[in-house]
Scaffold this active site. Sequence first.
Site, mmCIF file in Angstrom:
data_model
loop_
_atom_site.group_PDB
_atom_site.id
_atom_site.type_symbol
_atom_site.label_atom_id
_atom_site.label_comp_id
_atom_site.label_asym_id
_atom_site.label_seq_id
_atom_site.Cartn_x
_atom_site.Cartn_y
_atom_site.Cartn_z
ATOM 1 N N LEU A 10 0.822 -1.223 0.000
ATOM 2 C CA LEU A 10 0.000 0.000 0.000
ATOM 3 C C LEU A 10 0.858 1.277 0.000
ATOM 4 O O LEU A 10 0.843 2.045 -0.964
ATOM 5 C CB LEU A 10 -0.932 -0.019 1.224
ATOM 6 C CG LEU A 10 -1.815 1.206 1.409
ATOM 7 C CD1 LEU A 10 -2.819 1.372 0.273
ATOM 8 C CD2 LEU A 10 -2.564 1.130 2.750
ATOM 9 N N ASP A 11 1.600 1.450 1.111
ATOM 10 C CA ASP A 11 2.372 2.695 1.276
ATOM 11 C C ASP A 11 3.512 2.749 0.264
ATOM 12 O O ASP A 11 4.367 1.860 0.244
ATOM 13 C CB ASP A 11 2.949 2.772 2.702
ATOM 14 C CG ASP A 11 1.855 2.846 3.768
ATOM 15 O OD1 ASP A 11 0.952 3.664 3.602
ATOM 16 O OD2 ASP A 11 1.928 2.091 4.754
ATOM 17 N N THR A 17 2.207 7.766 1.377
ATOM 18 C CA THR A 17 1.991 8.106 2.791
ATOM 19 C C THR A 17 3.303 8.315 3.532
ATOM 20 O O THR A 17 3.284 8.734 4.692
ATOM 21 C CB THR A 17 1.208 6.965 3.484
ATOM 22 O OG1 THR A 17 1.755 5.748 3.008
ATOM 23 C CG2 THR A 17 -0.271 7.026 3.183
ATOM 24 N N LYS A 45 10.740 2.416 5.619
ATOM 25 C CA LYS A 45 9.832 1.934 4.569
ATOM 26 C C LYS A 45 9.635 0.430 4.649
ATOM 27 O O LYS A 45 10.602 -0.330 4.668
ATOM 28 C CB LYS A 45 10.361 2.313 3.184
ATOM 29 C CG LYS A 45 10.119 3.775 2.875
ATOM 30 C CD LYS A 45 10.396 4.098 1.416
ATOM 31 C CE LYS A 45 10.092 5.556 1.161
ATOM 32 N NZ LYS A 45 10.625 6.009 -0.117
ATOM 33 N N GLY A 46 8.392 0.017 4.698
ATOM 34 C CA GLY A 46 8.077 -1.416 4.712
ATOM 35 C C GLY A 46 8.236 -2.069 6.078
ATOM 36 O O GLY A 46 7.966 -3.246 6.251
ATOM 37 N N ARG A 49 5.375 -0.746 12.633
ATOM 38 C CA ARG A 49 5.362 0.443 13.504
ATOM 39 C C ARG A 49 6.333 0.290 14.673
ATOM 40 O O ARG A 49 7.113 1.194 14.972
ATOM 41 C CB ARG A 49 3.945 0.687 14.022
ATOM 42 C CG ARG A 49 3.770 2.047 14.668
ATOM 43 C CD ARG A 49 2.355 2.213 15.192
ATOM 44 N NE ARG A 49 1.360 1.904 14.180
ATOM 45 C CZ ARG A 49 0.072 1.667 14.439
ATOM 46 N NH1 ARG A 49 -0.375 1.735 15.682
ATOM 47 N NH2 ARG A 49 -0.763 1.381 13.463
ATOM 48 N N SER A 114 -0.051 -5.397 3.077
ATOM 49 C CA SER A 114 0.646 -4.258 3.687
ATOM 50 C C SER A 114 0.995 -4.511 5.152
ATOM 51 O O SER A 114 0.253 -5.191 5.864
ATOM 52 C CB SER A 114 -0.272 -3.025 3.608
ATOM 53 O OG SER A 114 0.206 -1.988 4.425
ATOM 54 N N ALA A 115 2.094 -3.915 5.593
ATOM 55 C CA ALA A 115 2.497 -3.998 7.013
ATOM 56 C C ALA A 115 1.666 -3.051 7.872
ATOM 57 O O ALA A 115 1.665 -3.154 9.097
ATOM 58 C CB ALA A 115 3.972 -3.627 7.144
ATOM 59 N N ASN A 118 -3.159 0.563 9.454
ATOM 60 C CA ASN A 118 -4.111 1.609 9.040
ATOM 61 C C ASN A 118 -4.577 1.426 7.601
ATOM 62 O O ASN A 118 -5.169 2.342 7.019
ATOM 63 C CB ASN A 118 -3.459 2.988 9.176
ATOM 64 C CG ASN A 118 -3.086 3.307 10.614
ATOM 65 O OD1 ASN A 118 -3.930 3.239 11.500
ATOM 66 N ND2 ASN A 118 -1.832 3.637 10.855
ATOM 67 N N LYS A 145 7.559 -8.408 6.965
ATOM 68 C CA LYS A 145 8.389 -8.557 5.769
ATOM 69 C C LYS A 145 9.839 -8.378 6.245
ATOM 70 O O LYS A 145 10.068 -7.520 7.091
ATOM 71 C CB LYS A 145 8.045 -7.476 4.737
ATOM 72 C CG LYS A 145 6.593 -7.524 4.253
ATOM 73 C CD LYS A 145 6.252 -6.270 3.422
ATOM 74 C CE LYS A 145 4.775 -6.240 3.067
ATOM 75 N NZ LYS A 145 4.350 -5.015 2.370
ATOM 76 N N GLU A 169 5.918 -3.875 -5.077
ATOM 77 C CA GLU A 169 6.525 -3.431 -3.815
ATOM 78 C C GLU A 169 7.506 -2.286 -4.024
ATOM 79 O O GLU A 169 8.240 -2.271 -5.006
ATOM 80 C CB GLU A 169 7.328 -4.601 -3.223
ATOM 81 C CG GLU A 169 6.726 -5.263 -2.027
ATOM 82 C CD GLU A 169 6.600 -4.402 -0.778
ATOM 83 O OE1 GLU A 169 7.180 -3.308 -0.716
ATOM 84 O OE2 GLU A 169 5.910 -4.834 0.147
HETATM 85 C C1 BG6 Z 1 4.395 0.194 5.959
HETATM 86 C C2 BG6 Z 1 5.201 1.461 5.836
HETATM 87 O O1 BG6 Z 1 3.565 0.038 4.855
HETATM 88 O O2 BG6 Z 1 3.599 0.220 7.145
HETATM 89 C C3 BG6 Z 1 6.040 1.660 7.106
HETATM 90 O O3 BG6 Z 1 6.048 1.386 4.708
HETATM 91 C C4 BG6 Z 1 5.127 1.644 8.322
HETATM 92 O O4 BG6 Z 1 6.746 2.863 7.016
HETATM 93 C C5 BG6 Z 1 4.320 0.357 8.355
HETATM 94 O O5 BG6 Z 1 5.905 1.768 9.508
HETATM 95 C C6 BG6 Z 1 3.353 0.288 9.535
HETATM 96 O O6 BG6 Z 1 2.358 1.254 9.358
HETATM 97 P P1 BG6 Z 1 1.276 1.661 10.427
HETATM 98 O O7 BG6 Z 1 0.280 2.470 9.615
HETATM 99 O O8 BG6 Z 1 0.664 0.408 10.974
HETATM 100 O O9 BG6 Z 1 1.947 2.453 11.490
HETATM 101 MG MG MG Z 2 5.691 0.261 0.849
#
Ligand code: BG6
Ligand code: MG
Length: 217
Positions: A10-11, A17, A45-46, A49, A114-115, A118, A145, A169
């Site tokens: 996603l991000d 984001t 990135k990736g 949190r 996605s990790a 949100n 990941k 990715e």
């Molecule tokens: C990933 C981002 O998609 O999500 C990371 O690339 C981020 O930078 C991770 O830390 C976790 O995101 P969130 O929204 O759960 O804090």
């Molecule tokens: Mg990403």
Amino acid sequence: MDIKALIFDLDGVVVDTAKYHYLAWKKLADELGFFFSEKDNERLKGVSRVRSLEILLEVGGVQLEEDVKKKLAAKKNEDYLAYIKKMTPDEILPGVINFLEEARIRGLKTAIGSASKNAVTILETVQLLDYFDEIIDGNEVSKAKPDPEVFLNAARKLGVKTQECIVFEDAEAGIEAAINGAFHVVGIGDKNTLNKAEMVIPGFAEVSLDTFLKLGK
Ligand code: BG6
Ligand code: MG
């Protein structure tokens, strides 16, 4: 094997984001009394949190108790969500909607892997939720990941084999995750950084699905 499904991080792949993650992490670093640069932010990135907070604290040379870390991660997320809630569909990265529409017309399944915890909030805010058959996010995985868990869950839910999927990715850890799960993988971003991917493109603007379907041949 023919390609039957597309799995998108996603991000940084569907929406940009990273700038909001950066602003929220930088605010926290400022409050803790050290400078957190955009270059430092690249390391997040990736990354989950919790791990992002650990990297940030490493940069600042700060050591904290677990319960304090938990509170800081929650506070960062509140600040991040304040930015996310103001996002609009204009912030969907160029070419993404056309690409998803083409995938649908051609009968391919689609998922988010996605990790982020949100992911659903972000997809709802930019009005993209209906474009995906499955959403696998940070709430549903136990291994971050480069473990392939997130993509394996997506393939299982879509009912396809990993070799029938292409993962898109932007993060090195995500590309490794896709390789570890025996998926086809396309990098979004810089060729030199993402050199483990089968193919790298700068983004989805003006790319056609046919460019990637040959990966299945
Ligand atoms: C990933 C981002 O998609 O999500 C990371 O690339 C981020 O930078 C991770 O830390 C976790 O995101 P969130 O929204 O759960 O804090
Ligand atoms: Mg990403």
